[in-house]
Write a protein that holds these residues in place. Structure first.
Motif, PDB file in Angstrom:
ATOM      1  N   GLY A   1     -39.926  -7.450 -17.447  1.00  0.00           N
ATOM      2  CA  GLY A   1     -39.314  -7.112 -16.145  1.00  0.00           C
ATOM      3  C   GLY A   1     -38.075  -8.144 -15.744  1.00  0.00           C
ATOM      4  O   GLY A   1     -37.875  -8.734 -16.767  1.00  0.00           O
TER       5      GLY A   1
ATOM      6  N   ASP B   1     -42.633  -3.032 -16.808  1.00  0.00           N
ATOM      7  CA  ASP B   1     -43.133  -2.028 -18.105  1.00  0.00           C
ATOM      8  C   ASP B   1     -43.951  -2.658 -19.017  1.00  0.00           C
ATOM      9  O   ASP B   1     -43.870  -4.005 -19.237  1.00  0.00           O
ATOM     10  CB  ASP B   1     -41.717  -1.729 -18.718  1.00  0.00           C
TER      11      ASP B   1
ATOM     12  N   VAL C   1     -45.220  -2.286 -23.140  1.00  0.00           N
ATOM     13  CA  VAL C   1     -45.149  -1.504 -24.338  1.00  0.00           C
ATOM     14  C   VAL C   1     -46.420  -2.043 -25.139  1.00  0.00           C
ATOM     15  O   VAL C   1     -46.204  -3.256 -25.462  1.00  0.00           O
ATOM     16  CB  VAL C   1     -43.784  -1.796 -25.017  1.00  0.00           C
TER      17      VAL C   1
ATOM     18  N   TYR D   1     -34.507  -2.700  -9.744  1.00  0.00           N
ATOM     19  CA  TYR D   1     -35.199  -2.527 -11.034  1.00  0.00           C
ATOM     20  C   TYR D   1     -34.801  -1.469 -11.946  1.00  0.00           C
ATOM     21  O   TYR D   1     -34.434  -0.418 -11.679  1.00  0.00           O
ATOM     22  CB  TYR D   1     -36.944  -2.194 -10.698  1.00  0.00           C
TER      23      TYR D   1
ATOM     24  N   PRO E   1     -35.787   0.051 -15.804  1.00  0.00           N
ATOM     25  CA  PRO E   1     -36.564   0.218 -16.673  1.00  0.00           C
ATOM     26  C   PRO E   1     -36.441  -0.319 -18.044  1.00  0.00           C
ATOM     27  O   PRO E   1     -35.432  -0.134 -18.538  1.00  0.00           O
ATOM     28  CB  PRO E   1     -37.350   1.515 -16.709  1.00  0.00           C
TER      29      PRO E   1
ATOM     30  N   VAL F   1     -38.581  -0.423 -21.044  1.00  0.00           N
ATOM     31  CA  VAL F   1     -39.100   0.159 -22.213  1.00  0.00           C
ATOM     32  C   VAL F   1     -38.228   0.830 -23.274  1.00  0.00           C
ATOM     33  O   VAL F   1     -38.218   0.527 -24.393  1.00  0.00           O
ATOM     34  CB  VAL F   1     -40.142   1.331 -21.784  1.00  0.00           C
TER      35      VAL F   1
ATOM     36  N   SER G   1     -46.673   3.324 -23.925  1.00  0.00           N
ATOM     37  CA  SER G   1     -45.920   2.438 -23.083  1.00  0.00           C
ATOM     38  C   SER G   1     -46.375   2.988 -21.591  1.00  0.00           C
ATOM     39  O   SER G   1     -46.350   4.319 -21.448  1.00  0.00           O
ATOM     40  CB  SER G   1     -44.451   2.944 -23.233  1.00  0.00           C
ATOM     41  N   TRP G   2     -45.969   2.059 -20.715  1.00  0.00           N
ATOM     42  CA  TRP G   2     -46.254   2.351 -19.437  1.00  0.00           C
ATOM     43  C   TRP G   2     -45.172   2.123 -18.436  1.00  0.00           C
ATOM     44  O   TRP G   2     -44.738   0.734 -18.513  1.00  0.00           O
ATOM     45  CB  TRP G   2     -47.589   1.801 -18.845  1.00  0.00           C
ATOM     46  N   TYR G   3     -44.239   3.055 -18.078  1.00  0.00           N
ATOM     47  CA  TYR G   3     -43.212   2.561 -17.063  1.00  0.00           C
ATOM     48  C   TYR G   3     -43.620   2.310 -15.555  1.00  0.00           C
ATOM     49  O   TYR G   3     -44.632   2.891 -15.095  1.00  0.00           O
ATOM     50  CB  TYR G   3     -42.236   3.771 -17.142  1.00  0.00           C
ATOM     51  N   THR G   4     -42.789   1.277 -15.135  1.00  0.00           N
ATOM     52  CA  THR G   4     -42.876   1.032 -13.711  1.00  0.00           C
ATOM     53  C   THR G   4     -44.401   1.026 -13.226  1.00  0.00           C
ATOM     54  O   THR G   4     -44.650   1.467 -12.230  1.00  0.00           O
ATOM     55  CB  THR G   4     -42.123   2.109 -12.783  1.00  0.00           C
TER      56      THR G   4
END
Length: 381
Positions: free
Chosen positions: A251, A293, A295, A325, A327, A329, A350-353
């Motif tokens: 971030g 984010d 990963v 912000y 992203p 990733v 992966s997980w965004y935001t």
């Protein structure tokens, strides 16, 4: 076990960012083991400088040493008594054939160099039985077991194992053989811990994990906690050991620069298993925005952590805070060399935001797993 991204899947990630479809790995079964000549070579040996090449050479050396009956008995006892045996400690015993320990020590140093780890990391090579089902045959048989390298290629159709006469045998990678096989592998838990220390040192040197000195003084700080986590996986070769999972959290720090934190997740050994770690994933006091984010990656192979840190730093330091912000990733995935998407430092999901208020079950972008998370306040003592 390995949460692998095949080359086809690597293409899907690169095209993320273009909506390409994933292609499943096709498992290939071979006939049962048959002897081949030593000149047939080793599937998985890729040169003295690589982890797989060093493992393969060590497997041949250990196999040859088992011609000594007394030493063979000691190795059998050690392998039956522990899930994995420190090869350096094992070969330091008085009964070990001459020069075996010095060869293993040299191989350990080569592994450390190949993975970009600190020189004081210590021994990483381990010896283990290929599968629990081999225990009975190991106890009953007086013959020397075969010895194979774990390798780093989950797509390989065959495993090459060596006998005490130096002959190579091709084994099916999908069917557990009915003869005992020792596997020369590395301690991935120790390697990842040392590797993340290497990454963090480089991140610190390049300002990617600056301390949160500008944060307001409070009675504690908010975090996101992983309450449970579950990962899927394709069928894996019997020769590969447990996965070793880590996450890269990114971030914008309080100074407006990209910030990266690494989180080791050594408990994530098996697929199709739910774990309940109650582990802190994000410390929000380190971040400027209420978004970050994640990963998730895995290492059980040739990952060079020094190179990984450099690739990430080179890519992320070019991203600047635009007052909103962004992203990260995609930038992280694009920075990782294609060769690392085979069986080392593999992309898991992966997980965004992710936000400070995020709660409940969150499925990863690849749908290869999910996490349940909750906000958690860490109070000062």
């Amino acid at each position: 076990m390995h949460f692998a991204l095949t080359p086809a899947r690597r293409g899907a990630v690169a095209l993320a960012l273009c909506a390409a479809s994933l292609t499943a790995l096709q498992a290939v079964a071979l006939p049962a083991a048959h002897a081949t000549s030593p000149s047939s070579g080793s599937a998985g040996s890729s040169g003295a400088a690589s982890v797989s090449g060093i493992e393969d050479a060590t497997a041949r050396t250990v196999a040859a040493s088992l011609a000594d009956p007394a030493w063979r008995d000691q190795v059998r006892t050690a392998a039956l008594g522990s899930a994995q045996v420190d090869l350096a400690l094992l070969t330091a015993r008085a009964a070990a054939p001459a020069a075996l320990n010095s060869r293993v020590t040299a191989a350990d140093r080569g592994i450390v160099r190949a993975k970009g780890l600190a020189a004081d990391t210590g021994s990483l090579l381990r010896l283990r039985l290929g599968a629990d089902s081999m225990r009975d045959s190991l106890l009953r048989s007086a013959a020397s077991p075969l010895v194979a390298a774990a390798g780093t290629d989950e797509k390989a159709a065959a495993v090459v194992a060596y006998d005490s006469n130096g002959r190579a045998h091709r084994l099916s990678s999908r069917t557990v053989p009915d003869v005992p096989v020792y596997v020369v592998d590395i301690d991935v838990t120790k390697a990842v811990s040392a590797g993340l220390a290497t990454v963090n040192r480089q991140f610190t040197a390049r300002g990617l994990d600056a301390p949160a000195a500008a944060a307001p003084q409070t009675a504690g700080f908010w975090t996101t906690r992983v309450d449970s986590v579950y990962l899927n996986d394709d069928e894996e070769p019997w020769i590969l050991g447990d996965a070793e999972i880590f996450s890269i959290v990114s971030g914008f720090g309080l100074d407006g620069k990209v910030r990266v934190d690494t989180v080791d997740m050594p408990y994530l050994d098996d697929d199709h298993t739910t774990y309940y770690p109650n582990q802190i994933l994000v410390n929000w006091s380190n971040y400027k925005y209420n978004l970050a984010d994640v990963v998730m990656m895995e290492d059980d192979g040739d990952t060079n952590y020094a190179d990984l840190a450099k690739a990430l730093a080179d890519a992320l330091l070019t991203i600047t805070d635009q007052g909103a912000y962004i992203p990260l990733v995609d930038a992280i995935l694009a920075a990782i060399p294609s060769s690392w998407y085979t069986n080392d430092a593999d992309y898991v999901d992966s997980w965004y935001t992710l936000a400070q208020s995020s709660t409940g079950r969150l499925t990863g972008a690849r749908a290869n797993g999910w996490m349940t998370v909750s906000p958690y306040f860490v109070s000062q003592l």
